[in-house]
Design a protein around this motif. Structure first.
Motif, PDB file in Angstrom:
ATOM      1  N   ASP A 164     -21.481  60.874 -85.901  1.00  0.00           N
ATOM      2  CA  ASP A 164     -22.916  60.597 -85.934  1.00  0.00           C
ATOM      3  C   ASP A 164     -23.346  60.038 -84.584  1.00  0.00           C
ATOM      4  O   ASP A 164     -22.925  58.945 -84.195  1.00  0.00           O
ATOM      5  CB  ASP A 164     -23.223  59.592 -87.047  1.00  0.00           C
ATOM      6  CG  ASP A 164     -24.711  59.304 -87.186  1.00  0.00           C
ATOM      7  OD1 ASP A 164     -25.514  59.938 -86.470  1.00  0.00           O
ATOM      8  OD2 ASP A 164     -25.063  58.447 -88.024  1.00  0.00           O
ATOM      9  N   ALA A 165     -24.190  60.799 -83.879  1.00  0.00           N
ATOM     10  CA  ALA A 165     -24.641  60.387 -82.543  1.00  0.00           C
ATOM     11  C   ALA A 165     -25.919  59.570 -82.570  1.00  0.00           C
ATOM     12  O   ALA A 165     -26.332  59.050 -81.520  1.00  0.00           O
ATOM     13  CB  ALA A 165     -24.841  61.617 -81.653  1.00  0.00           C
ATOM     14  N   ASN A 166     -26.568  59.466 -83.730  1.00  0.00           N
ATOM     15  CA  ASN A 166     -27.808  58.677 -83.830  1.00  0.00           C
ATOM     16  C   ASN A 166     -28.782  58.967 -82.694  1.00  0.00           C
ATOM     17  O   ASN A 166     -29.296  58.053 -82.048  1.00  0.00           O
ATOM     18  CB  ASN A 166     -27.501  57.181 -83.881  1.00  0.00           C
ATOM     19  CG  ASN A 166     -26.927  56.751 -85.218  1.00  0.00           C
ATOM     20  OD1 ASN A 166     -25.752  56.386 -85.289  1.00  0.00           O
ATOM     21  ND2 ASN A 166     -27.723  56.808 -86.283  1.00  0.00           N
ATOM     22  N   GLN A 167     -28.992  60.253 -82.409  1.00  0.00           N
ATOM     23  CA  GLN A 167     -29.973  60.719 -81.415  1.00  0.00           C
ATOM     24  C   GLN A 167     -29.543  60.437 -79.970  1.00  0.00           C
ATOM     25  O   GLN A 167     -30.348  60.536 -79.039  1.00  0.00           O
ATOM     26  CB  GLN A 167     -31.351  60.075 -81.636  1.00  0.00           C
ATOM     27  CG  GLN A 167     -31.873  60.127 -83.056  1.00  0.00           C
ATOM     28  CD  GLN A 167     -33.195  59.418 -83.202  1.00  0.00           C
ATOM     29  OE1 GLN A 167     -34.222  59.850 -82.659  1.00  0.00           O
ATOM     30  NE2 GLN A 167     -33.203  58.309 -83.923  1.00  0.00           N
ATOM     31  N   GLN A 170     -27.199  64.175 -86.442  1.00  0.00           N
ATOM     32  CA  GLN A 170     -28.295  63.837 -85.538  1.00  0.00           C
ATOM     33  C   GLN A 170     -27.861  63.726 -84.068  1.00  0.00           C
ATOM     34  O   GLN A 170     -27.942  62.675 -83.452  1.00  0.00           O
ATOM     35  CB  GLN A 170     -28.948  62.530 -85.977  1.00  0.00           C
ATOM     36  CG  GLN A 170     -30.366  62.359 -85.452  1.00  0.00           C
ATOM     37  CD  GLN A 170     -31.339  63.390 -85.994  1.00  0.00           C
ATOM     38  OE1 GLN A 170     -31.448  63.596 -87.200  1.00  0.00           O
ATOM     39  NE2 GLN A 170     -32.057  64.061 -85.094  1.00  0.00           N
ATOM     40  N   PRO A 171     -27.422  64.854 -83.486  1.00  0.00           N
ATOM     41  CA  PRO A 171     -26.975  64.808 -82.088  1.00  0.00           C
ATOM     42  C   PRO A 171     -28.102  64.608 -81.085  1.00  0.00           C
ATOM     43  O   PRO A 171     -27.869  64.069 -79.999  1.00  0.00           O
ATOM     44  CB  PRO A 171     -26.310  66.177 -81.892  1.00  0.00           C
ATOM     45  CG  PRO A 171     -26.948  67.058 -82.921  1.00  0.00           C
ATOM     46  CD  PRO A 171     -27.220  66.177 -84.094  1.00  0.00           C
ATOM     47  N   LEU A 172     -29.325  65.036 -81.418  1.00  0.00           N
ATOM     48  CA  LEU A 172     -30.459  64.971 -80.488  1.00  0.00           C
ATOM     49  C   LEU A 172     -31.567  64.089 -81.055  1.00  0.00           C
ATOM     50  O   LEU A 172     -31.560  63.747 -82.239  1.00  0.00           O
ATOM     51  CB  LEU A 172     -31.012  66.385 -80.244  1.00  0.00           C
ATOM     52  CG  LEU A 172     -30.039  67.457 -79.741  1.00  0.00           C
ATOM     53  CD1 LEU A 172     -30.781  68.759 -79.483  1.00  0.00           C
ATOM     54  CD2 LEU A 172     -29.300  66.988 -78.505  1.00  0.00           C
ATOM     55  N   ILE A 221     -19.701  73.768 -85.208  1.00  0.00           N
ATOM     56  CA  ILE A 221     -19.608  72.655 -86.152  1.00  0.00           C
ATOM     57  C   ILE A 221     -20.968  72.482 -86.833  1.00  0.00           C
ATOM     58  O   ILE A 221     -21.995  72.493 -86.151  1.00  0.00           O
ATOM     59  CB  ILE A 221     -19.212  71.361 -85.421  1.00  0.00           C
ATOM     60  CG1 ILE A 221     -17.905  71.557 -84.647  1.00  0.00           C
ATOM     61  CG2 ILE A 221     -19.071  70.206 -86.416  1.00  0.00           C
ATOM     62  CD1 ILE A 221     -17.567  70.400 -83.722  1.00  0.00           C
ATOM     63  N   PRO A 222     -21.010  72.322 -88.153  1.00  0.00           N
ATOM     64  CA  PRO A 222     -22.291  72.165 -88.850  1.00  0.00           C
ATOM     65  C   PRO A 222     -23.087  70.966 -88.328  1.00  0.00           C
ATOM     66  O   PRO A 222     -22.527  69.907 -88.038  1.00  0.00           O
ATOM     67  CB  PRO A 222     -21.873  71.959 -90.309  1.00  0.00           C
ATOM     68  CG  PRO A 222     -20.535  72.615 -90.415  1.00  0.00           C
ATOM     69  CD  PRO A 222     -19.871  72.382 -89.097  1.00  0.00           C
ATOM     70  N   ILE A 223     -24.395  71.155 -88.231  1.00  0.00           N
ATOM     71  CA  ILE A 223     -25.305  70.115 -87.759  1.00  0.00           C
ATOM     72  C   ILE A 223     -26.036  69.508 -88.953  1.00  0.00           C
ATOM     73  O   ILE A 223     -26.642  70.221 -89.763  1.00  0.00           O
ATOM     74  CB  ILE A 223     -26.348  70.681 -86.774  1.00  0.00           C
ATOM     75  CG1 ILE A 223     -25.654  71.333 -85.566  1.00  0.00           C
ATOM     76  CG2 ILE A 223     -27.319  69.587 -86.330  1.00  0.00           C
ATOM     77  CD1 ILE A 223     -24.850  70.392 -84.713  1.00  0.00           C
ATOM     78  N   MET A 224     -25.987  68.192 -89.053  1.00  0.00           N
ATOM     79  CA  MET A 224     -26.696  67.479 -90.121  1.00  0.00           C
ATOM     80  C   MET A 224     -27.824  66.648 -89.519  1.00  0.00           C
ATOM     81  O   MET A 224     -27.639  65.980 -88.500  1.00  0.00           O
ATOM     82  CB  MET A 224     -25.737  66.560 -90.888  1.00  0.00           C
ATOM     83  CG  MET A 224     -26.422  65.744 -91.981  1.00  0.00           C
ATOM     84  SD  MET A 224     -25.263  64.996 -93.146  1.00  0.00           S
ATOM     85  CE  MET A 224     -24.378  63.856 -92.075  1.00  0.00           C
ATOM     86  N   LEU A 225     -28.987  66.691 -90.157  1.00  0.00           N
ATOM     87  CA  LEU A 225     -30.126  65.903 -89.707  1.00  0.00           C
ATOM     88  C   LEU A 225     -30.265  64.646 -90.556  1.00  0.00           C
ATOM     89  O   LEU A 225     -30.158  64.687 -91.778  1.00  0.00           O
ATOM     90  CB  LEU A 225     -31.417  66.721 -89.790  1.00  0.00           C
ATOM     91  CG  LEU A 225     -31.514  67.932 -88.870  1.00  0.00           C
ATOM     92  CD1 LEU A 225     -32.906  68.534 -88.925  1.00  0.00           C
ATOM     93  CD2 LEU A 225     -31.127  67.582 -87.436  1.00  0.00           C
ATOM     94  N   VAL A 281     -27.144  70.785 -92.899  1.00  0.00           N
ATOM     95  CA  VAL A 281     -27.065  69.756 -93.933  1.00  0.00           C
ATOM     96  C   VAL A 281     -28.193  68.752 -93.681  1.00  0.00           C
ATOM     97  O   VAL A 281     -28.569  68.508 -92.528  1.00  0.00           O
ATOM     98  CB  VAL A 281     -25.709  69.010 -93.895  1.00  0.00           C
ATOM     99  CG1 VAL A 281     -25.600  68.025 -95.062  1.00  0.00           C
ATOM    100  CG2 VAL A 281     -24.532  69.983 -93.915  1.00  0.00           C
ATOM    101  N   ILE A 282     -28.722  68.154 -94.764  1.00  0.00           N
ATOM    102  CA  ILE A 282     -29.724  67.093 -94.638  1.00  0.00           C
ATOM    103  C   ILE A 282     -29.165  65.805 -95.229  1.00  0.00           C
ATOM    104  O   ILE A 282     -28.646  65.800 -96.346  1.00  0.00           O
ATOM    105  CB  ILE A 282     -31.027  67.461 -95.366  1.00  0.00           C
ATOM    106  CG1 ILE A 282     -31.721  68.627 -94.654  1.00  0.00           C
ATOM    107  CG2 ILE A 282     -31.975  66.258 -95.434  1.00  0.00           C
ATOM    108  CD1 ILE A 282     -32.948  69.141 -95.375  1.00  0.00           C
ATOM    109  N   ASN A 283     -29.276  64.718 -94.465  1.00  0.00           N
ATOM    110  CA  ASN A 283     -28.871  63.401 -94.944  1.00  0.00           C
ATOM    111  C   ASN A 283     -30.079  62.716 -95.582  1.00  0.00           C
ATOM    112  O   ASN A 283     -31.048  62.381 -94.898  1.00  0.00           O
ATOM    113  CB  ASN A 283     -28.340  62.560 -93.783  1.00  0.00           C
ATOM    114  CG  ASN A 283     -27.752  61.230 -94.238  1.00  0.00           C
ATOM    115  OD1 ASN A 283     -27.908  60.834 -95.391  1.00  0.00           O
ATOM    116  ND2 ASN A 283     -27.076  60.539 -93.336  1.00  0.00           N
TER     117      ASN A 283
END
Length: 367
Positions: A188-191, A215-217, A234-238, A259-261
């Motif tokens: 988790d990159a927290n933006q 949340q990479p961006l 790799i799957p991206i989760m928001l 994926v949605i968190n």
């Protein structure tokens, strides 16, 4: 059955160790316990966990909204959750305050119907497996904590990244080498990354069997996220990008995530969280149920939500485990599983609350 009284108590509980993410460092869990009593003597509980950086609220604004909601709702009948939730949304204000009231009302509603909340939400299962989150720290400390958690029985680790791409990659490689290939790793990159940094990190870790990148961006860069998703193995989760059902619709329309968190505090009510879940299910997108810095009440609500719905595939409900003290004297974990209580509502009673951790009543409203 009508609402007789709404009481609010504040708490500030120290964490076992500082918890650092790309957005900052926390050393305590601060929030409010909400207690709603009906004229028939039933009591429902909710919890608010304000966050200025993610929710845009704080302890002061949260309390102001709780006061507004108390004045709006005392004397109301609980027979229609739909109507109550609409009134909560109309008041607006602090998301965590609205969530706490919503949580307490759903707790009451389930108690009225004499069922655990997760059963009324769908009853998909009676336990879920959670990860445990490791904050940003040095390589040695990260590896030591990862090994300790695996020894305790956790099979999925969520590792916070987003401060320094090069160090992030080094930490992830060290953890994968240490724990082997039988442990799931989410990050988790927290933006915290730019598009270029995120793409570079993805290319560096693509062989580490990373389950999800959260949340990479920055939250508002949905087009950048869509572009990154198209190039990521790799799957991206928001997370921060999706607070409500409208956000979910836009993110899915732009194909910005895999994926949605869902977090109850972000959604600001259980009703809104359900809307996000059903939108994701219709789009055949799995969801995670996550948490802010909640203690046992908020986490129990998350557990009930996750156990109610099959669309919740991933679970990140660990914040209460990081606190030095317990707000509620009940057990909801057998590592790595979290389970709801089997009694009506959220399942605990007033006697289970550790009132020694709480302030005196900071809000009492009677009709």
């Amino acid at each position: 059955m009508k609402i007789k009284k709404i009481s609010v108590y504040s708490f500030n509980v120290k964490l076992r160790s500082p918890f650092r993410i790309a957005l900052g460092t926390s050393i305590t869990s601060s929030g409010y316990l909400v207690r709603i009593e009906t004229k028939g003597g039933l009591i429902g509980f909710g919890e608010a966990s304000p966050s200025s950086k993610i929710l845009g609220d704080d302890m002061k604004s949260c309390l102001e909204t709780l006061r507004s909601l108390a004045n709006e709702l005392v004397g109301s009948d609980i027979k229609s959750m739909e109507e109550l939730e609409r009134r909560i949304a109309k008041v607006g204000g602090s998301p965590s305050a609205r969530c706490a009231i919503s949580m307490a009302l759903w707790d009451l509603w389930a108690r009225i119907h004499n069922e655990p909340l997760y059963v009324l939400l769908g009853g998909a299962r009676d336990r879920v497996e959670t990860d445990y989150t490791i904050g940003i720290k040095g390589i040695k400390e990260t590896v030591e904590e990862a090994l300790s958690l695996v020894k305790m029985g956790f099979r999925t680790l969520k590792i916070k990244v987003g401060e320094d791409p090069k160090k992030d990659v080094e930490r992830l490689k060290a953890v994968r080498d240490a724990v082997g290939d039988k442990v799931n790793i989410r990050i988790d990159a927290n933006q915290g990354w730019t598009y270029e940094e995120a793409l570079w990190v993805i290319n560096q870790i693509k062989d580490l069997d990373i389950q999800l990148i959260e949340q990479p961006l920055p939250a508002n860069d949905l087009r950048g996220l869509a572009k990154l998703k198209a190039r990521s193995e790799i799957p991206i989760m928001l997370d921060e990008s999706v607070h409500n059902a409208y956000d979910a619709l836009i993110a899915l329309k732009l194909n910005a995530c895999d994926v949605i968190n869902i977090k109850l505090m972000k959604a600001a009510s259980i009703r809104e969280a359900l809307k996000i879940a059903y939108i994701a299910e219709a789009a055949e997108i799995p969801t995670m149920i996550g948490c802010m810095a909640e203690l046992q009440v908020g986490i129990l609500a998350g557990i009930n939500f996750a156990c109610g719905l099959n669309v919740v595939k991933y679970v990140d409900l660990d914040a209460d485990l990081m606190a030095e003290q317990r707000l509620v004297s009940v057990n909801t974990i057998e590592i790595p599983y979290r389970f709801p209580l089997r009694s009506p509502g959220l399942g605990f009673e007033d006697k289970d609350i550790n009132y020694d951790l709480l302030s005196k009543e900071v809000e009492v409203t009677k009709d």
